[in-house]
Enzyme design. Structure first.
Site, PDB file in Angstrom:
ATOM      1  N   TYR A 185     -26.708  53.117  -8.079  1.00 44.05           N
ATOM      2  CA  TYR A 185     -26.125  54.001  -9.099  1.00 44.05           C
ATOM      3  C   TYR A 185     -27.074  55.165  -9.298  1.00 44.05           C
ATOM      4  O   TYR A 185     -28.265  54.959  -9.539  1.00 44.05           O
ATOM      5  CB  TYR A 185     -25.947  53.218 -10.404  1.00 44.05           C
ATOM      6  CG  TYR A 185     -25.389  54.021 -11.553  1.00 44.05           C
ATOM      7  CD1 TYR A 185     -24.033  54.335 -11.613  1.00 44.05           C
ATOM      8  CD2 TYR A 185     -26.206  54.450 -12.597  1.00 44.05           C
ATOM      9  CE1 TYR A 185     -23.512  55.063 -12.668  1.00 44.05           C
ATOM     10  CE2 TYR A 185     -25.690  55.171 -13.664  1.00 44.05           C
ATOM     11  CZ  TYR A 185     -24.342  55.482 -13.690  1.00 44.05           C
ATOM     12  OH  TYR A 185     -23.833  56.197 -14.746  1.00 44.05           O
ATOM     13  N   ASP A 231     -34.359  57.875  -5.638  1.00 44.19           N
ATOM     14  CA  ASP A 231     -33.961  57.902  -7.048  1.00 44.19           C
ATOM     15  C   ASP A 231     -34.906  56.955  -7.786  1.00 44.19           C
ATOM     16  O   ASP A 231     -34.708  55.741  -7.784  1.00 44.19           O
ATOM     17  CB  ASP A 231     -32.492  57.465  -7.163  1.00 44.19           C
ATOM     18  CG  ASP A 231     -32.058  57.298  -8.619  1.00 44.19           C
ATOM     19  OD1 ASP A 231     -32.919  57.354  -9.516  1.00 44.19           O
ATOM     20  OD2 ASP A 231     -30.849  57.095  -8.845  1.00 44.19           O
ATOM     21  N   LYS A 274     -35.738  58.407 -17.678  1.00 39.48           N
ATOM     22  CA  LYS A 274     -36.254  57.277 -18.465  1.00 39.48           C
ATOM     23  C   LYS A 274     -37.712  57.455 -18.897  1.00 39.48           C
ATOM     24  O   LYS A 274     -37.977  58.210 -19.817  1.00 39.48           O
ATOM     25  CB  LYS A 274     -36.025  55.978 -17.703  1.00 39.48           C
ATOM     26  CG  LYS A 274     -34.511  55.776 -17.401  1.00 39.48           C
ATOM     27  CD  LYS A 274     -34.188  54.403 -16.949  1.00 39.48           C
ATOM     28  CE  LYS A 274     -32.755  54.260 -16.484  1.00 39.48           C
ATOM     29  NZ  LYS A 274     -31.757  54.121 -17.519  1.00 39.48           N
TER      30      LYS A 274
HETATM   31  N1  HOZ Z   1     -26.471  53.428 -16.936  1.00 41.96           N
HETATM   32  C1  HOZ Z   1     -27.338  52.651 -17.755  1.00 41.96           C
HETATM   33  C2  HOZ Z   1     -27.735  51.391 -17.111  1.00 41.96           C
HETATM   34  N2  HOZ Z   1     -28.013  51.410 -15.752  1.00 41.96           N
HETATM   35  C3  HOZ Z   1     -26.719  52.355 -19.091  1.00 41.96           C
HETATM   36  C4  HOZ Z   1     -27.124  53.350 -20.066  1.00 41.96           C
HETATM   37  C5  HOZ Z   1     -26.641  53.086 -21.481  1.00 41.96           C
HETATM   38  O1  HOZ Z   1     -25.601  52.507 -21.674  1.00 41.96           O
HETATM   39  O2  HOZ Z   1     -27.337  53.522 -22.389  1.00 41.96           O
END
Ligand code: HOZ
Length: 428
Positions: free
Chosen positions: A144, A239, A267
């Site tokens: 992802y 990534d 992050k």
């Molecule tokens: N895409 C995030 C986890 N891989 C989730 C982010 C969120 O819901 O804050």
């Protein structure tokens, strides 16, 4: 534990926010029930709107590596806010965090700051396409890279949780330029190169996958990608939104001693504020506007509050010579404890871990790619999730997410968690 107020707040949110949340995985659809509304957090703990205290194993999906409301970061934000919160003009802070990031991460000369990991990855592939003058990219099933169009093809994280790894709304025109390979499978990559000679701009990969649970690269996988990219004048994009400044100061490039061409961050680099970044050697980064032809911009890019938080976070990480060893030891202790109690209780499982990223898959076979990740028993995961929540331990509400361990956790917290897992797994 009682979650009445959270349930009430969720019902109100659902009336004005689609699904009641601003990011889908939070809605608990993968596990059932209603999401917990947070009131505050400090160190390793969340405090919810019902007055419950929870040990947090998500840590804002990664950023809070030193714990919630980490004092140096809070002080940096507070002081900076008094000077104004956004100018849309350069500040010295941006250069300071760029200098520090470039000094911590191998193989990069310049870095551009954006507002999220999604933006970082989206901009990185545009840059790769502009630089190589090619259109196609390779991504891996179950990886992802945020929610921009080119990546919502066999995507992990929420896209998998909701069973829509290929999102409606992504045009066929866009999708045709995203080629799909299997994680940890170099043959699948080679076949794509054979079928698309001189057309592939970049391979983008989570060098340690974290969006189909945690999946480490098998020996030789990243080296093989590097070689294939070298042989084909293709750029290798790591990534490192999850892994950057988390698995080592210099991320996976340092951990496995492999150079990528473009690195994406998010992050941890923002210290808990909305920050993403992408970085590369000078020759590639100079292809960006205003020096080069590839356009990328943003009113809030390099925002002073975000830069102050990120700079403070990176300084703390850079100055703590034992941080990554401590994180590794704490997570290894947790892994050993969980393995022991699940085995004692006759549960079939696999635990994957790299440093402070860890996930439990309820299947006894090795989990090495999207196919094997999907074999995990989701009914067991749901019982596991709610059992832990009921005892005050909060993990990601989806089997497709990694846990992110914070240095604020004590060994008492870890023992408490292992005991809870022992108790809960007896009820499966
Ligand atoms: N895409 C995030 C986890 N891989 C989730 C982010 C969120 O819901 O804050």
């Amino acid at each position: 534990m009682q979650y009445q107020r959270s349930s009430k707040l969720f019902a109100e949110a659902e009336k004005v926010i689609p699904g009641g949340v601003n990011s889908p995985v939070r809605a608990f659809k993968g596990v059932g029930g209603t999401p917990i509304f947070v009131k505050s957090a400090k160190g390793a703990y969340l405090y919810d709107e019902d007055g419950n205290k929870l040990i947090d194993y998500i840590n804002s999906w990664g950023p809070m590596i030193l714990g919630h409301a980490y004092q140096p970061v809070i002080d940096a934000i507070t002081e900076r806010a008094k000077l104004g919160t956004s100018f849309g003009m350069p500040t010295e802070l941006e250069t300071q965090i760029a200098q520090l990031a470039v000094s911590m991460v191998p193989n990069i000369d310049k870095i551009r700051f954006v507002n999220s990991g999604t933006e970082a990855c989206m901009s990185a592939i545009r840059l790769a396409r502009g630089f190589t003058k090619r259109d196609k990219i390779i991504k891996f099933a179950g990886c992802y890279h945020g929610h921009s169009d080119s990546f919502l093809i066999q995507a992990g994280s929420g896209a998998s949780t909701f069973g829509t790894p290929n999102s409606p709304g992504v045009t066929q025109g866009t999708a045709k330029d995203t080629l799909l390979a299997n994680y940890n499978d170099l043959e699948s990559v080679k076949l794509l190169f054979e079928a698309n000679k001189n057309e592939i701009a970049a391979i983008i990969v989570e060098p340690v996958a974290g969006n189909m649970g945690c999946i480490p690269p098998l020996a030789g996988f990243l080296e093989g990608l590097r070689q294939i990219c070298n042989d084909n004048q293709t750029l290798l994009i790591f990534d490192e939104v999850m892994t950057g400044f988390r698995l080592a100061k210099g991320g996976v490039q340092e951990l496995y001693n492999i150079n990528a061409d473009i690195i994406c961050f998010g992050k941890v680099i923002g210290g808990g504020l909305p920050v993403g970044a992408f970085a590369a050697r000078e020759e590639i980064m100079n292809y960006l506007a205003p020096l080069g032809p590839v356009y990328q911009a943003g009113t809030l890019s390099g925002n002073p509050l975000a830069m102050a938080a990120g700079l403070s976070m990176l300084q703390s990480i850079n100055n703590d010579l034992e941080l990554f060893q401590r994180l590794d030891e704490k997570t290894a202790y947790l892994e050993t404890g969980i393995k022991k109690v699940l085995t004692q209780n006759g549960i079939e499982f696999t635990i994957n871990r790299v440093g402070s990223m860890i996930s439990i898959h309820f299947d006894k076979n090795p989990v090495i790619d999207f196919q094997t990740a999907k074999k995990g028993d989701n009914e067991t995961f749901k019982k596991f999730f709610h059992g832990l929540l009921n005892e005050g331990v909060y993990i990601a509400p989806s089997a497709y997410e990694s846990w992110f361990i914070t240095d604020a956790l004590t060994y008492d917290d870890l023992d408490f968690t292992i005991n809870v897992i022992e108790k809960v797994s007896k009820t499966f």
